[in-house]
Design a protein around this motif. Structure first.
Motif, PDB file in Angstrom:
ATOM      1  N   THR A 101     -38.800  64.750 -89.698  1.00  0.00           N
ATOM      2  CA  THR A 101     -40.335  65.074 -89.515  1.00  0.00           C
ATOM      3  C   THR A 101     -40.467  66.543 -90.069  1.00  0.00           C
ATOM      4  N   ASP A 102     -41.752  67.019 -89.907  1.00  0.00           N
ATOM      5  CA  ASP A 102     -42.092  68.419 -90.380  1.00  0.00           C
ATOM      6  C   ASP A 102     -41.536  69.465 -89.428  1.00  0.00           C
ATOM      7  N   ASP A 103     -41.315  69.135 -88.163  1.00  0.00           N
ATOM      8  CA  ASP A 103     -40.831  70.039 -87.142  1.00  0.00           C
ATOM      9  C   ASP A 103     -39.230  69.949 -87.244  1.00  0.00           C
ATOM     10  N   LEU A 104     -38.763  68.758 -88.143  1.00  0.00           N
ATOM     11  CA  LEU A 104     -37.024  68.770 -88.426  1.00  0.00           C
ATOM     12  C   LEU A 104     -36.606  67.975 -87.157  1.00  0.00           C
ATOM     13  N   MET A 105     -37.285  67.300 -86.711  1.00  0.00           N
ATOM     14  CA  MET A 105     -36.758  66.345 -85.896  1.00  0.00           C
ATOM     15  C   MET A 105     -36.139  64.981 -86.407  1.00  0.00           C
ATOM     16  N   PRO A 106     -35.057  64.675 -86.329  1.00  0.00           N
ATOM     17  CA  PRO A 106     -34.410  63.442 -87.223  1.00  0.00           C
ATOM     18  C   PRO A 106     -34.896  62.347 -86.543  1.00  0.00           C
ATOM     19  N   MET A 107     -35.219  61.494 -87.621  1.00  0.00           N
ATOM     20  CA  MET A 107     -35.556  60.165 -86.999  1.00  0.00           C
ATOM     21  C   MET A 107     -34.869  58.870 -88.075  1.00  0.00           C
ATOM     22  N   TYR A 108     -34.245  58.154 -87.167  1.00  0.00           N
ATOM     23  CA  TYR A 108     -33.283  57.073 -87.729  1.00  0.00           C
ATOM     24  C   TYR A 108     -34.194  55.717 -88.049  1.00  0.00           C
ATOM     25  N   ASP A 109     -34.257  55.333 -89.161  1.00  0.00           N
ATOM     26  CA  ASP A 109     -35.030  54.074 -89.458  1.00  0.00           C
ATOM     27  C   ASP A 109     -34.092  52.830 -89.290  1.00  0.00           C
ATOM     28  N   PRO A 128     -22.544  69.541-102.425  1.00  0.00           N
ATOM     29  CA  PRO A 128     -22.548  69.956-101.252  1.00  0.00           C
ATOM     30  C   PRO A 128     -23.114  69.143-100.126  1.00  0.00           C
ATOM     31  N   PHE A 129     -23.413  67.849-100.415  1.00  0.00           N
ATOM     32  CA  PHE A 129     -23.905  67.029 -99.403  1.00  0.00           C
ATOM     33  C   PHE A 129     -23.204  66.727 -98.340  1.00  0.00           C
ATOM     34  N   ILE A 130     -23.535  66.648 -97.120  1.00  0.00           N
ATOM     35  CA  ILE A 130     -22.854  66.203 -95.893  1.00  0.00           C
ATOM     36  C   ILE A 130     -23.411  64.928 -95.451  1.00  0.00           C
ATOM     37  N   LEU A 131     -24.486  64.822 -95.448  1.00  0.00           N
ATOM     38  CA  LEU A 131     -25.304  63.202 -94.945  1.00  0.00           C
ATOM     39  C   LEU A 131     -26.496  63.343 -95.890  1.00  0.00           C
ATOM     40  N   PRO A 132     -26.318  62.288 -96.724  1.00  0.00           N
ATOM     41  CA  PRO A 132     -27.438  61.910 -97.626  1.00  0.00           C
ATOM     42  C   PRO A 132     -28.261  60.889 -96.832  1.00  0.00           C
ATOM     43  N   SER A 133     -29.876  61.054 -97.295  1.00  0.00           N
ATOM     44  CA  SER A 133     -30.728  60.253 -96.873  1.00  0.00           C
ATOM     45  C   SER A 133     -31.291  59.123 -97.873  1.00  0.00           C
ATOM     46  N   THR A 134     -31.164  57.924 -97.515  1.00  0.00           N
ATOM     47  CA  THR A 134     -31.775  56.794 -98.539  1.00  0.00           C
ATOM     48  C   THR A 134     -33.183  56.921 -98.385  1.00  0.00           C
ATOM     49  N   VAL A 135     -33.809  56.830 -97.351  1.00  0.00           N
ATOM     50  CA  VAL A 135     -35.229  56.689 -97.199  1.00  0.00           C
ATOM     51  C   VAL A 135     -36.243  57.923 -97.591  1.00  0.00           C
ATOM     52  N   ASP A 136     -35.559  59.084 -97.464  1.00  0.00           N
ATOM     53  CA  ASP A 136     -36.084  60.403 -97.769  1.00  0.00           C
ATOM     54  C   ASP A 136     -35.221  61.198 -98.514  1.00  0.00           C
ATOM     55  N   PRO A 137     -34.947  61.199 -99.753  1.00  0.00           N
ATOM     56  CA  PRO A 137     -33.757  62.114-100.151  1.00  0.00           C
ATOM     57  C   PRO A 137     -33.813  63.585 -99.952  1.00  0.00           C
ATOM     58  N   ASP A 138     -35.111  63.921 -99.818  1.00  0.00           N
ATOM     59  CA  ASP A 138     -35.219  65.540 -99.726  1.00  0.00           C
ATOM     60  C   ASP A 138     -35.108  65.738 -98.243  1.00  0.00           C
ATOM     61  N   SER A 139     -34.782  64.647 -97.302  1.00  0.00           N
ATOM     62  CA  SER A 139     -34.384  65.138 -95.903  1.00  0.00           C
ATOM     63  C   SER A 139     -32.955  65.009 -96.034  1.00  0.00           C
ATOM     64  N   SER A 140     -31.939  64.894 -96.825  1.00  0.00           N
ATOM     65  CA  SER A 140     -30.460  64.922 -96.921  1.00  0.00           C
ATOM     66  C   SER A 140     -29.920  66.428 -96.582  1.00  0.00           C
ATOM     67  N   LEU A 141     -29.059  66.105 -95.735  1.00  0.00           N
ATOM     68  CA  LEU A 141     -28.312  67.246 -95.234  1.00  0.00           C
ATOM     69  C   LEU A 141     -27.491  67.996 -96.121  1.00  0.00           C
TER      70      LEU A 141
END
Length: 386
Positions: A155-163, A320-333
């Motif tokens: 989220t905008d305040d960096l709270m992780p949400m698992y879909d 340098p990826f450690i955990l990529p996101s499939t639903v929002d790539p920009d949220s990838s860690l």
């Protein structure tokens, strides 16, 4: 200049990315043969005495070996808080299954010999099998899912949400590629457990371990090769599209990430990382050869090299990826935007520099004291054995 600024934020991030990898490899090299031995127990030992021999090869060391798992989890929590939050919540049911299986191991060790009943002891032997095989499989499934990407967003305040649904947090992990990674992990640790038993036992237990370990090693090598081919043609990779800021604030949403192409593009950009899969294949091949020819110490060392190469290849391929996101790539860690603060990483590094040598020295001393084979006379004539 403040003391922690002698090491740049960028360098500290890379150091802690590498250290977490070292801790996870250390866990696989040590507790890995414990899990492999447990998974082999019902198959390499036929009589009660033989099974007690197998159990007593790992009984004195498994608790110390599991410390690497705790250290790895603690390092992720302290050095990479977003990674800890997303992975431990998204993989919650899988983690619970792993922990439940691991709990069976100490209970099995302690309670197996409390009764003379054969059915009682057989039941605990299968519990020890579960305690070894299930974590070995699910750890590989988790790594496969990391390569595929995980359905989460920030989220905008960096709270992780698992879909996804509650049950999807477990069943959704059982994707074909992830299951293949699980097979590689399980067979790799079965080979490692067999190498350990070759070193620590004799007679029919050793012969059976060598036979099963040889097959497991071949399966691990074939599965690893198939996984590499699958990554090349069937799995989309991730890449940072915009400018990379290596010493900026830890905010993944500042990065622009694309989902597509192949993970193996990393080998064109950094050819030197090919040393990791080469180590993996060479280590497994030599371990299989050692099992077939009856070598002992060298077989275990080659097995360790193969495991190191396989695990390292995953981290080096994804960097340098450690955990990529499939639903929002920009949220990838990534390494550059998911770490703790500069000061926190520095303080942790100082503590690690002090205590890690002590842990390694103590571990080396324990294995030196416990060096040698476990025989049937040892377990039947010693009241303190399992």
């Amino acid at each position: 200049m403040v003391l922690h600024e002698f090491i740049s934020f960028e360098v500290l991030r890379v150091i802690w990315w590498a250290l977490v990898g070292v801790l996870l490899i250390g866990f696989a090299l040590t507790d890995g043969f414990d899990m492999g031995t447990g998974a082999l127990l019902p198959f390499v030992a036929r009589t009660d005495t033989e099974r007690r021999v197998v159990i007593n090869t790992v009984g004195p060391v498994w608790e110390g070996n599991q410390v690497w798992f705790i250290l790895g989890g603690g390092a992720i929590f302290a050095a990479w808080p977003p990674l800890y939050a997303v992975s431990f919540s998204g993989f919650y049911l899988a983690m619970f299954a792993v922990l439940a299986a691991l709990i069976l191991r100490p209970v099995g060790f302690k309670y197996r010999s409390k009764r003379e009943s054969q059915s009682w002891r057989n039941g605990w032997d299968w519990a020890l099998f579960i305690g070894g095989a299930v974590p070995a499989l699910l750890f590989g499934v988790a790594v496969g899912n990391v390569l595929l990407g995980v359905p989460f967003h920030l989220t905008d305040d960096l709270m992780p949400m698992y879909d996804g649904s509650f049950y999807g947090k477990f069943l959704g992990l059982l994707r074909p590629f992830a299951l293949l990674a699980g097979v590689v992990s399980l067979s790799m640790l079965l080979m490692h457990g067999a190498a350990w038993l070759t070193l620590k036992t004799e007679g029919w237990v050793q012969i059976r371990a060598r036979s099963i370990g040889t097959v497991a090693g071949v399966v691990a090598a074939a599965g690893y090769a198939l996984a590499g081919l699958w990554l090349a043609v069937g799995v989309d990779g991730f890449a940072i599209a915009g400018e990379i800021v290596t010493d900026g604030p830890s905010n993944p949403l500042h990065s622009e990430v694309t989902h597509g192409g192949t993970w193996l593009a990393a080998y064109a950009a950094r050819p030197w990382i090919a040393v990791a899969p080469l180590m993996g294949f060479a280590g497994i091949a030599m371990a299989v050869r050692g099992l077939r020819e009856g070598h002992e110490v060298s077989t275990l060392l080659w097995s360790k090299l193969g495991i190191t190469g396989i695990i390292a290849s995953v981290g080096l391929t994804m960097f340098p990826f450690i955990l990529p996101s499939t639903v929002d790539p920009d949220s990838s860690l990534t390494v550059w935007d998911a770490s703790s603060s500069h000061l926190t990483l520095f303080v942790m590094l100082v503590a690690t520099a002090i205590f890690m040598p002590l842990i390694l020295a103590y571990t080396a001393w324990v294995y030196r004291v416990l060096w040698g084979k476990v025989t049937e006379d040892d377990v039947t004539g010693a009241g303190h054995s399992y």
